[in-house]
Design an enzyme around this catalytic site. Sequence first.
Site, mmCIF file in Angstrom:
data_model
loop_
_atom_site.group_PDB
_atom_site.id
_atom_site.type_symbol
_atom_site.label_atom_id
_atom_site.label_comp_id
_atom_site.label_asym_id
_atom_site.label_seq_id
_atom_site.Cartn_x
_atom_site.Cartn_y
_atom_site.Cartn_z
ATOM 1 N N TRP A 49 48.548 9.808 72.929
ATOM 2 C CA TRP A 49 47.546 10.077 71.888
ATOM 3 C C TRP A 49 48.183 10.734 70.664
ATOM 4 O O TRP A 49 47.790 10.503 69.538
ATOM 5 C CB TRP A 49 46.442 10.975 72.457
ATOM 6 C CG TRP A 49 45.387 11.389 71.462
ATOM 7 C CD1 TRP A 49 44.231 10.728 71.175
ATOM 8 C CD2 TRP A 49 45.392 12.564 70.640
ATOM 9 N NE1 TRP A 49 43.509 11.405 70.215
ATOM 10 C CE2 TRP A 49 44.197 12.548 69.872
ATOM 11 C CE3 TRP A 49 46.266 13.635 70.469
ATOM 12 C CZ2 TRP A 49 43.877 13.547 68.960
ATOM 13 C CZ3 TRP A 49 45.946 14.638 69.556
ATOM 14 C CH2 TRP A 49 44.762 14.571 68.818
ATOM 15 N N HIS A 50 49.201 11.557 70.929
ATOM 16 C CA HIS A 50 49.827 12.291 69.826
ATOM 17 C C HIS A 50 50.662 11.406 68.920
ATOM 18 O O HIS A 50 50.893 11.757 67.772
ATOM 19 C CB HIS A 50 50.709 13.416 70.363
ATOM 20 C CG HIS A 50 49.937 14.610 70.808
ATOM 21 N ND1 HIS A 50 49.329 14.696 72.037
ATOM 22 C CD2 HIS A 50 49.649 15.762 70.164
ATOM 23 C CE1 HIS A 50 48.721 15.858 72.141
ATOM 24 N NE2 HIS A 50 48.881 16.534 71.020
ATOM 25 N N GLY A 51 51.131 10.303 69.432
ATOM 26 C CA GLY A 51 51.945 9.456 68.569
ATOM 27 C C GLY A 51 52.376 8.198 69.267
ATOM 28 O O GLY A 51 52.507 8.157 70.486
#
Lengths: 355, 464
Positions: free
Chosen positions: B322-324
């Site tokens: 989700w973060h990247g």
Amino acid sequence: MVRETTPSAGKPLGWLRPLGYITAALLAFVGTARLLQRIPRPDEGLIDAKFREFEARADEYTTAYIGSSLVHRHIVPEVIDGHLQAEGVESLSYNFGAPRLSWPEAMRIADRLIADRPASLRTVVIEVHLFVPTARNDGAARYLDWHTLPETYWSIRRTFDEEEPGEKRRSHIESDLRAFGKRAAAIGRLSGAFERLWKPAPDDPRIELDPEAHGYERVEDEPTGAAAGRHRKFRKRIGAYERDVRRARKRGEQTKPMKPYAGTMLARLVDRLRAAGYDVIVLEMPHINQVQIEFPDPVVDGALTMSMYDPVRYPALFDPKLHYDRVHLGDEGAHVLSALLARRLAGVFRRDARD
Amino acid sequence: MLFTEFRFLLFFAIVWSLYWLVRSNAIRKILLLVASYAFYAGWDARFLVLIFVSTVIDWVVGRQLHQERDEAKRRRWVTTSVVVNLGILGFFKYFNFFIESAVTASAWLGLPLQAQALEIVLPVGISFFTFQSMSYTIDIHRGRTEPRGFLDFSLYVAFFPQLVAGPIVRAREFLPQLGSARRLSKVSFRWGLGLFMVGFVKKAAIADNVAPIVDAYFADPAAYDVMASWIAVTLYAVQIYCDFSGYSDMAIATAALLGYELGRNFAAPYFASSLTAFWRRWHISLSTWLRDYLYITLGGNRGGEFKTYRNLFLTMLLGGLWHGAAWTFVIWGALHGLWLIAERLMGVQAERRTGWARYVWIAVTFYVVCVFWIFFRAQSTEVAGDVFRAFVFLQSSGSLTFPTALLWWFGALAGVHALGRLPTLQRLWTTLPPLLVAAILGAGFAIAVSATPVSYRPFIYFQF
């Protein structure tokens, strides 16, 4: 999970109390910002480098030249001083020219000279093809530095006086107000101090100038390659340049008045320097892209005006062989110009000495 | 428009003034919605359509879920919402990542594959507003909240304080607040403005000044020595915390000044004495979202030990992704998942309260978190490997370094952070005379502004 709640404020607010709180906050902000302005600002590059060099021998200099690249690349102090000394005039000159120097920046240079009060400095020469401030360098330390309250006022006023188109004016005003706010709030000063803690050598190495050149730098030595690009373009279009020179010769004495902003800034500069006791010479350099300037009088507000923009009197200054690009002379051309200028200055300084 | 920019302060001053001048709650909400869309347009006006479409779809789904009694149809409706939101997120954020990974994998297998990556611009805040919007439909499906009018729901999705980088707000916590007009007399200015200033200092004065050091190191870690790796990785821990929690503080504060509560998003995570505790203190809105909508949906801890660990691992893995859109984020998530599983296996209590040993565990947890941050920050697995070797195995052939004074500076920051959590100081802030509070805020902002680097840096989490 415990949710934090907003503690309640309690009693209703009257309008006077919040006004008092806002005033207290603003006063504290302004006062703290004034204190923080004492933290040295970041080195902005060429002008700071020139002042460092100048201040090393400040009390020896007799003449300071302030201007754009037309001074930076054309005024060779060694040549001028050599000629003047041969004419019996004591002279040590410093070249404070900087590419794209704007009128408010020239004012800042003048203010620093006035504040420093070098013992022997008598004359300040101001070159008139200075730049009108634009937002092009918004964000640069050099751009922030001149945004004092009066200079910001004059810069914004210019957009109205010279009837800049709406969108351009809006963007210009926004940039000026932003820069003024940043400067007044001392933005970046503490950050700069922290950066010096861990980064002893800044990204752009401090500019080191040739101490024998007293601020002059050859256009051929311009490091970024932009000048070389202009040089190549110039060599391909010499015919067009020569046509423009012939046109300039035919124009003869035809002149154009300074724009209101430039005229006002020149008058302010002259006034400030003369009030501080300096003699001022207003100098027009050869600049084929401009029409000669109409000075209202040989003496503008107490300053002497001097023009080197004369293709008939100074054909060498328009010789393509001595030019690096349309506007700038190469090193040889700068030496020629400096020698011609020195002859004119010799007459002025000898006359002043007699007076 | 960053929260630390003057134009945001001007924007907020105008919105705040107009908001409190208006008496009608409906008009206030319309004003906030228009302001929120204008705020988002300031980032990229093209994606206003995207946020509007996502809002319309989820609002319709919410209404249908509420009206529909057939469970199979209800499941289809909520699936629609999830698929649309994840589809939007997947396309804009992960399309190129999956294409490039497929090409790499097929080449490794000896099956060369030609595929064209697209020039996709990532809409700001997409990871936040899609998750937020999904939580609404899922909560309606679970019977935890009821559908609201289009205006309220639109404002919930687009509310500008938390639109681009969170906190991720639950519908059942925020929507009831829209039901009645907020009262100015209930707003605590000293709390809101104080929190905003703290956030501003964290983001502009600390994170933005530390970033160049971290950037310089991670650009070429092999050129730096071991001490530099310790300084840079530690400072990255500072940077990411201050950047993100600072933004959250400012978001919570701006919402509070409008009379709305968003809930805490960070609770001194680096003082956690275990990784389990860390995830109850770090990005609380995301970790609870993942717990409630992913971990529990996968089965949580209801299917026995193996499934519990599987669900935990998958949740952290997807949380990393989700973060990247990069394998380093996946590795980061996986590492956290594995460590959390290890703590469960060892029966670690979330917060170890065993006297002085607690401080040892805090240091150990911080060290572990820093090691994992290496993968979060590194722009490639090769860079992560170089930094890991230097930081963990103390191996580096580089000679460049940073002044060790920076570690003292870090220590001072940690001390200030610890002091700030003392109830005594927090109580003191609430009892100081208002004029003094105003003066402290004014002086504090001046110092924070002066500590702001002249060229603005974007928030780290705005890429997500």
